[in-house]
Design a protein around this motif. Structure first.
Motif, PDB file in Angstrom:
ATOM      1  N   GLY A 173      -2.273   4.850  -0.159  1.00 44.83           N
ATOM      2  CA  GLY A 173      -2.346   3.423   0.075  1.00 44.83           C
ATOM      3  C   GLY A 173      -3.413   2.828  -0.826  1.00 44.83           C
ATOM      4  O   GLY A 173      -4.528   3.368  -0.913  1.00 44.83           O
ATOM      5  N   LEU A 174      -3.071   1.773  -1.520  1.00 49.00           N
ATOM      6  CA  LEU A 174      -3.984   1.149  -2.469  1.00 49.00           C
ATOM      7  C   LEU A 174      -4.207  -0.309  -2.078  1.00 49.00           C
ATOM      8  O   LEU A 174      -3.287  -0.966  -1.580  1.00 49.00           O
ATOM      9  CB  LEU A 174      -3.401   1.204  -3.888  1.00 49.00           C
ATOM     10  CG  LEU A 174      -2.956   2.578  -4.386  1.00 49.00           C
ATOM     11  CD1 LEU A 174      -2.262   2.451  -5.742  1.00 49.00           C
ATOM     12  CD2 LEU A 174      -4.139   3.532  -4.474  1.00 49.00           C
TER      13      LEU A 174
ATOM     14  N   SER B  51       1.789   2.723  -1.404  1.00 46.01           N
ATOM     15  CA  SER B  51       1.839   1.555  -0.522  1.00 46.01           C
ATOM     16  C   SER B  51       0.674   0.662  -0.907  1.00 46.01           C
ATOM     17  O   SER B  51      -0.480   1.106  -0.896  1.00 46.01           O
ATOM     18  CB  SER B  51       1.714   1.975   0.947  1.00 46.01           C
ATOM     19  OG  SER B  51       2.798   2.793   1.327  1.00 46.01           O
ATOM     20  N   VAL B  52       0.971  -0.558  -1.272  1.00 43.43           N
ATOM     21  CA  VAL B  52      -0.068  -1.447  -1.791  1.00 43.43           C
ATOM     22  C   VAL B  52      -0.354  -2.566  -0.801  1.00 43.43           C
ATOM     23  O   VAL B  52       0.575  -3.209  -0.286  1.00 43.43           O
ATOM     24  CB  VAL B  52       0.348  -2.043  -3.146  1.00 43.43           C
ATOM     25  CG1 VAL B  52      -0.751  -2.960  -3.682  1.00 43.43           C
ATOM     26  CG2 VAL B  52       0.653  -0.931  -4.145  1.00 43.43           C
TER      27      VAL B  52
ATOM     28  N   GLY C 208       9.839  -3.851  -6.961  1.00 40.72           N
ATOM     29  CA  GLY C 208      10.301  -2.873  -5.985  1.00 40.72           C
ATOM     30  C   GLY C 208       9.205  -2.027  -5.370  1.00 40.72           C
ATOM     31  O   GLY C 208       9.479  -1.010  -4.718  1.00 40.72           O
ATOM     32  N   VAL C 209       7.944  -2.421  -5.564  1.00 36.37           N
ATOM     33  CA  VAL C 209       6.815  -1.686  -4.989  1.00 36.37           C
ATOM     34  C   VAL C 209       6.683  -2.028  -3.508  1.00 36.37           C
ATOM     35  O   VAL C 209       6.929  -3.160  -3.089  1.00 36.37           O
ATOM     36  CB  VAL C 209       5.509  -2.040  -5.742  1.00 36.37           C
ATOM     37  CG1 VAL C 209       4.295  -1.402  -5.073  1.00 36.37           C
ATOM     38  CG2 VAL C 209       5.603  -1.628  -7.210  1.00 36.37           C
ATOM     39  N   ASP C 210       6.310  -1.046  -2.701  1.00 37.22           N
ATOM     40  CA  ASP C 210       6.046  -1.253  -1.279  1.00 37.22           C
ATOM     41  C   ASP C 210       4.732  -2.026  -1.149  1.00 37.22           C
ATOM     42  O   ASP C 210       3.652  -1.452  -1.233  1.00 37.22           O
ATOM     43  CB  ASP C 210       5.958   0.095  -0.572  1.00 37.22           C
ATOM     44  CG  ASP C 210       5.615  -0.041   0.911  1.00 37.22           C
ATOM     45  OD1 ASP C 210       5.637  -1.173   1.443  1.00 37.22           O
ATOM     46  OD2 ASP C 210       5.326   0.995   1.539  1.00 37.22           O
TER      47      ASP C 210
ATOM     48  N   ALA D 251      -7.733   4.054  -1.936  1.00 34.89           N
ATOM     49  CA  ALA D 251      -8.455   3.619  -3.134  1.00 34.89           C
ATOM     50  C   ALA D 251      -8.313   2.109  -3.280  1.00 34.89           C
ATOM     51  O   ALA D 251      -7.300   1.528  -2.891  1.00 34.89           O
ATOM     52  CB  ALA D 251      -7.936   4.320  -4.383  1.00 34.89           C
ATOM     53  N   VAL D 252      -9.335   1.490  -3.854  1.00 36.34           N
ATOM     54  CA  VAL D 252      -9.304   0.069  -4.178  1.00 36.34           C
ATOM     55  C   VAL D 252      -9.279  -0.061  -5.696  1.00 36.34           C
ATOM     56  O   VAL D 252     -10.064   0.578  -6.408  1.00 36.34           O
ATOM     57  CB  VAL D 252     -10.529  -0.677  -3.613  1.00 36.34           C
ATOM     58  CG1 VAL D 252     -10.503  -2.158  -4.017  1.00 36.34           C
ATOM     59  CG2 VAL D 252     -10.598  -0.535  -2.100  1.00 36.34           C
TER      60      VAL D 252
END
Length: 356
Positions: free
Chosen positions: A159-160, A192-193, A216-218, A238-239
């Motif tokens: 997750g970003l 996952s952003v 198409g990115v989550d 991560a950020v």
């Protein structure tokens, strides 16, 4: 067939018609409008009012803008042309004081002007077009390299979290902080952003969420003050943020709210990565205290986005566009030439020497 997000050219030159074509970022996500700008005043206004934004895109727009002003010149000599150039440069430089790429691009164009001093006016004009084209082409390569370096620090399925917009429309292509996300999408990393809405101008909501969804990115949109809870719940590993200026010691200026994210990431033990082209490093700034912070109009907070005022009439409003993240809060600064770690004054200097 739908054009991929990464294929959108948010800044391009139409040399045949003497115009700069800009994607108006203030109208996204509801309208995709490309502006056709011909005057220096129009380009200044587009930069100031964030119709074009993102440090690299601002630099590209400024380079093409000053080329167009010179192209239209009736100067008969180098000296006359150079005088007109300096006035145009000073004018464009006043549009956004914090984004160092603006000044870097204008200075690079002036350096090329000086290099061609013994050439005819016609040759000088063509050389300036070539230099502006080079700035744009190089930025695309820079963003791709930043993406590759950043991706090496990330794991599939992570997750970003990102803030503001450092994507395709803020650069020539790929973006800086979003570049590893786009590369990860191509390579099935299944990130996952979480995109901060990014008050008060909502670049995260209007631009980043739009870009990533189109690709198409989550992506999940959150309010700025929700960052802490998604970190605490373990949804962020991560950020990734962009940057408008890096001081010699590694302090970085980015969209307001970035420094707060860095504090939160430090608290929760989450790596905080700044994605920054070498052109954003300002060795003339010893620390973040030397970075000028742009103050913007009170209307951006009180009335601009609302049918009715959302603040009492006459209340004092403080609206800085940027804040400075202390270098102690930054895990790494990711550039096109490699990854810099603390002590940043040494690692950034080495990367700059590598560039030269």
């Amino acid at each position: 067939m739908t054009t991929p997000v990464t294929a959108i050219q948010s800044v391009r030159l139409d040399d045949n018609n003497d115009i700069l074509v800009l994607l108006d970022q203030t109208l996204l996500p509801n309208e995709k409008v490309f502006l056709q700008l011909s005057t220096l005043e129009d380009i200044w206004e587009a930069i100031y009012h964030l119709k074009v934004r993102g440090a690299p895109a601002i630099g590209i727009a400024a380079a093409y803008g000053i080329y167009l002003s010179v192209k239209r010149s009736n100067a008969a000599s180098y000296a006359e042309l150079a005088d007109q150039f300096r006035k145009a440069k000073q004018y464009l430089a006043s549009s956004r004081p914090t984004a160092v790429n603006l000044f870097w691009a204008l200075q690079r164009m002036e350096d090329r002007l000086h290099q061609e001093a013994d050439q005819s006016v016609a040759v000088i004009k063509q050389a300036l077009k070539e230099e502006a084209d080079n700035i744009r082409a190089e930025d695309e390569k820079v963003c791709l390299a930043i993406g590759e370096h950043a991706l090496s620090l990330l794991e599939p399925g992570w997750g970003l979290l990102t803030h503001c917009n450092a994507g395709t429309i803020a650069t020539a292509k790929y973006g800086t902080a979003l570049a590893p996300i786009y590369l990860g999408q191509e390579r099935n990393y299944q990130f996952s952003v979480y995109a901060d809405e990014t008050r008060p101008l909502l670049q995260g909501a209007r631009l980043t969420a739009w870009e990533l969804q189109e690709a198409g990115v989550d992506v999940t949109l959150i309010c700025d003050n929700m960052a802490s809870i998604v970190m605490k719940e373990g949804k962020v590993q991560a950020v990734l943020v962009g940057c408008d200026r890096v001081a010699a010691n590694g302090d970085t200026a980015n969209k307001i709210g970035t420094s707060g994210l860095a504090v939160l990431a430090k608290h929760y033990g989450i790596p905080f990565y700044v994605c920054a082209p070498l052109s954003t490093i300002d060795q003339g700034c010893t620390s973040g205290a030397d970075i000028p912070i742009e103050l913007r109009s009170k209307e951006e907070i009180s009335t601009q986005w609302y049918e009715k005022p959302m603040a009492p009439q006459g209340v004092k409003i403080y609206n800085p566009a940027f804040d400075v993240t202390d270098h102690h809060l930054i895990t790494a600064i990711i550039t096109e030439k490699g990854i810099a770690y603390a002590p940043f004054d040494e690692s950034l200097s080495r990367l700059l020497q590598k560039e030269n």
